[in-house]
Design an enzyme around this catalytic site. Structure first.
Site, mmCIF file in Angstrom:
data_model
loop_
_atom_site.group_PDB
_atom_site.id
_atom_site.type_symbol
_atom_site.label_atom_id
_atom_site.label_comp_id
_atom_site.label_asym_id
_atom_site.label_seq_id
_atom_site.Cartn_x
_atom_site.Cartn_y
_atom_site.Cartn_z
ATOM 1 N N ASP A 10 0.741 -1.280 0.039
ATOM 2 C CA ASP A 10 0.015 -0.030 0.088
ATOM 3 C C ASP A 10 0.941 1.341 -0.112
ATOM 4 O OD1 ASP A 10 -1.719 2.093 0.621
ATOM 5 O OD2 ASP A 10 -3.138 0.689 1.812
ATOM 6 N N ILE A 14 0.678 3.180 6.233
ATOM 7 C CA ILE A 14 -0.712 3.260 7.298
ATOM 8 C C ILE A 14 -1.700 4.460 7.186
ATOM 9 C CG2 ILE A 14 -1.261 3.283 10.082
ATOM 10 C CD1 ILE A 14 1.203 2.024 10.506
ATOM 11 N N HIS A 15 -3.080 3.844 7.185
ATOM 12 C CA HIS A 15 -3.915 4.909 7.140
ATOM 13 C C HIS A 15 -5.213 4.257 7.709
ATOM 14 C CE1 HIS A 15 -5.440 2.407 3.539
ATOM 15 N NE2 HIS A 15 -4.196 2.305 3.278
ATOM 16 N N GLY A 16 -6.280 4.713 7.675
ATOM 17 C CA GLY A 16 -7.459 4.090 8.224
ATOM 18 C C GLY A 16 -7.745 2.748 7.903
#
Length: 157
Positions: A10, A14-16
């Site tokens: 990704d 890090i994200h939601g």
């Protein structure tokens, strides 16, 4: 042997979706971001930590440090690894990190890339890397969120 639950490609790291949806779905208690730039960038680390539940720890390691330290992981650590590119993933695997299953979640479109799903675009180098990963026996599952039906990325290239 480290308890690696899943590895995700990704480019947002890090994200939601990663911090909440994937880590809770997997039951992870550690999200390890293997990325040379972020390992040295405390501001980005702090921003990413903001979306993480308090029950999940984070580590930000270079690719080399990940390779050198992953075998020292405790059995109680349920590890979710996040990398930015398929090339980073290949470095980890060739370095001996025992990754068998990969989720391809997000790879932004850019000039020279071919869009193969709503969230994944690949360059010629990405395609070659995915084929090499496939030849190494790595399961390559393209999906944004856990409740979607996954697709083998090789079928879409």
């Amino acid at each position: 042997m480290p308890n690696i639950l899943l590895t995700r490609i990704d480019n947002r790291l890090i994200h939601g979706q990663v911090g909440v949806t994937w880590s809770s779905h997997l039951g992870a208690n550690l999200v390890l971001v293997a990325n040379d730039k972020v390992a040295e960038d405390s501001i980005r680390q702090n921003l990413m930590d903001m979306v993480m539940p308090e029950t999940v720890e984070t580590r930000y390691f270079t690719l080399e440090k990940t390779i050198n330290i992953i075998d020292k992981a405790s059995a109680r650590q349920k590890i979710f690894i996040v990398v930015e590119t398929p090339q980073d993933l290949l470095v980890l695997i060739k370095g001996g990190v025992p990754i068998k299953k990969v989720n391809i979640g997000n790879m932004h479109y850019a000039e020279g890339k071919k869009q193969i799903s709503s969230t994944v675009s690949v360059s010629k180098e990405d395609i070659e890397t995915f084929k090499e990963l496939d030849n190494l026996g790595v399961e390559l599952d393209l999906r944004r969120v856990p409740d979607e039906k996954g697709e083998n990325i090789i079928d879409l290239l």
